[in-house]
Write a protein that holds these residues in place. Structure first.
Motif, PDB file in Angstrom:
ATOM      1  N   LEU A   1      70.133  -0.690 -16.738  1.00 37.54           N
ATOM      2  CA  LEU A   1      69.754   0.343 -15.774  1.00 37.54           C
ATOM      3  C   LEU A   1      69.828  -0.179 -14.342  1.00 37.54           C
ATOM      4  O   LEU A   1      70.235   0.538 -13.433  1.00 37.54           O
TER       5      LEU A   1
ATOM      6  N   LYS B   1      61.518   3.578 -14.904  1.00 35.51           N
ATOM      7  CA  LYS B   1      62.015   2.664 -15.923  1.00 35.51           C
ATOM      8  C   LYS B   1      60.873   2.118 -16.784  1.00 35.51           C
ATOM      9  O   LYS B   1      61.011   1.977 -17.999  1.00 35.51           O
TER      10      LYS B   1
ATOM     11  N   GLY C   1      68.657   7.927 -17.977  1.00 36.06           N
ATOM     12  CA  GLY C   1      68.837   6.646 -18.656  1.00 36.06           C
ATOM     13  C   GLY C   1      67.561   6.200 -19.344  1.00 36.06           C
ATOM     14  O   GLY C   1      67.574   5.713 -20.479  1.00 36.06           O
ATOM     15  N   SER C   2      66.435   6.386 -18.656  1.00 37.21           N
ATOM     16  CA  SER C   2      65.149   6.050 -19.262  1.00 37.21           C
ATOM     17  C   SER C   2      64.817   6.998 -20.411  1.00 37.21           C
ATOM     18  O   SER C   2      64.257   6.577 -21.433  1.00 37.21           O
TER      19      SER C   2
END
Length: 512
Positions: free
Chosen positions: A59, A228, A426-427
């Motif tokens: 990430l 994140k 993405g998380s």
């Protein structure tokens, strides 16, 4: 080499071939900037294997680029005003070329993250300069409007083509080629800028507020770290709370500093310009469009490579439907704006994009690759229509003295949309995968490992469980994109409800 500095009123007019060559130069630089936002999505599985990158490092490899750009952009426009946009463009182009070489030959995840951050420094220097140089080069309004339309189309298509360019390169070369491809274009642009570029126009009295730039970058970095952290298992609550506190404090301090500077000098951001509905509608469209592009590309390229066994090129071809759908609408949107108005192109474009995103969910549930590609083309068409005139809505609805600021805010909207898209989606991909994954007996050792490690482990039961979990996570990403598109369609349509066909779309068209 020392570049001449002159007053704007004394600059010589450029010939037609110089003007259009200048457009090609700044467009090629913008294309590279946009391309590097998404070019790693297809290469991510390969990078993970080669560098041994963890989920968190993956990430940051993606996020370092838009994060640094978003933090530097508000101040880079002021640097261009102070030292001259041509000079800052050339410096940024040189930094971008050097960083591309460093990234291509990175031997570790940490070096690649640092190289991506340096790439962002070069990109942040160039981005406001690309639009400023177009304004300086094209004095005839009709030519200038066409140049802006080309500029917007290049930015849109560059981001959409990132995964397929990466896929083609990975078919024949190693992963570093996705960065090394920048170098010859950078070299050609530097030479051509010396030959045909306009003289440098500087304003030494312009102030660069480095403190505000540092504040907004720290705030954004902390916000991304919080996103994140909450997706990790187990969650580090101390780090999450600390990140939230730092983000809130720094962004609040930044906002208060801007409001204070607005009364005494020139702030990086004048929040009063958001009161204009045309401006705010354009910002919403810009940010939401990039959010959708990066979300679809990040999830799709990984899913089809890791789960379906597609090659990087095959995975890139799937998401190339975004570019194919967006290109015609991005090119022609500006040409028909005066007839149909901002509401039709931006609001209507967001509605069409939302429809495409919703169809993509059904396509995954129905396991139809053909329908998924069609849905991406529809999504791309909607995004192309809205992004083609987002720049017009933003630049054309602020006072002339705020034109440079508006250009920086526009580009921050693009980068921040991509940053939030990668960080949240993405998380979300990692979070859903981790929570859904149920490993069979004997495969518990894969718990906590990155999806790529499990899906390429050779352990058939573990791979089957991971593939099922990743499919659910991918569906979650598409649902997230659809939700944002629906909200953006509602918000932009409401903001632009008075910009109907036949109404003026710009209060200050000379800003372009």
């Amino acid at each position: 080499m020392t570049l001449p500095t002159v007053h704007a009123d004394t600059r010589p007019a450029l010939s037609a071939w110089q003007r259009w060559t200048m457009l090609a130069i700044v467009s090629s630089a913008l294309f590279l900037i946009a391309l590097d936002n998404t070019i790693l999505y297809t290469a991510l599985p390969t990078l993970t294997a080669e560098l041994g990158a963890s989920s968190s490092q993956q990430l940051w490899i993606i996020n370092a680029y838009p994060l640094v750009i978003a933090g530097l952009l508000p101040g880079s426009g002021a640097l261009g005003d102070r030292f001259g946009h041509k000079r800052i463009f050339q410096i940024g182009l040189g930094i971008f070329g050097v960083a591309s070489i460093l990234a291509a030959f990175s031997g570790s995840s940490e070096m690649l993250i640092a190289s991506r951050a340096l790439l962002a420094v070069g990109a942040a220097a160039m981005m406001p300069a690309t639009l400023a140089l177009i304004r300086l080069t094209f004095s005839v309004e009709r030519e200038r409007n066409m140049a802006i339309a080309v500029w917007a189309a290049v930015a849109t298509v560059g981001m959409a083509l990132g995964p397929i360019v990466s896929g083609v390169l990975l078919e024949f070369f190693w992963w570093g080629s996705v960065f090394l491809v920048n170098v010859p274009i950078v070299a050609a642009a530097l030479v051509l800028m010396l030959v045909v570029g306009p003289v440098n126009i500087a304003n030494p009295g312009r102030h660069w507020d480095w403190l505000s730039s540092a504040q907004v970058m720290l705030g954004l970095t902390a916000a991304v770290l919080a996103i994140k952290t909450i997706a990790e298992t187990p969650v580090d609550w101390l780090r999450f709370v600390a990140s939230i506190v730092v983000a809130v404090v720094m962004l609040t301090v930044f906002a208060r500093r801007q409001m204070r500077l607005n009364r005494t000098s020139e702030p990086l951001v004048d929040f009063t310009i958001f009161r204009n509905r045309g401006f705010s509608g354009g910002v919403i469209a810009a940010g939401a469009s990039i959010f959708a592009i990066v979300g679809v590309q990040l999830g799709t390229t990984q899913r089809f490579q890791l789960v379906e066994g597609f090659s990087p090129l095959e995975a890139g071809l799937i998401v190339s439907a975004l570019a194919l759908g967006s290109l015609p609408f991005a090119l022609f949107g500006g040409a028909i704006l005066h007839r149909v108005g901002l509401l039709t192109l931006i609001g209507g474009g967001m509605v069409l994009a939302a429809m495409g995103a919703l169809v993509s969910i059904y396509a995954v549930l129905d396991d139809s690759l053909v329908l998924l590609v069609i849905s991406f083309a529809v999504l791309g068409a909607g995004l192309g229509a809205s992004m083609s005139v987002a720049s017009t809505a933003i630049m054309g609805n602020v006072p002339p003295r705020r034109a440079g600021m508006a250009a920086s805010i526009e580009e921050v909207a693009y980068e921040f949309g991509g940053l939030v898209g990668v960080a949240t989606l993405g998380s979300l991909l990692t979070l859903v995968y981790t929570r859904v994954l149920v490993l069979p007996a004997g495969s518990e050792g894969y718990a906590g490992q990155a999806p790529a490690a499990v899906l390429e482990s050779g352990d058939a039961p573990a791979m089957a469980a991971a593939a099922e979990a990743f499919d659910v996570a991918y569906l979650g990403v598409l649902i997230g994109v659809a939700v944002v598109m629906v909200l953006a369609a509602v918000a932009s349509s409401w903001m632009l409800r008075r910009y109907t066909p036949g109404t003026e779309s710009q209060a200050y068209p000379e800003n372009h």
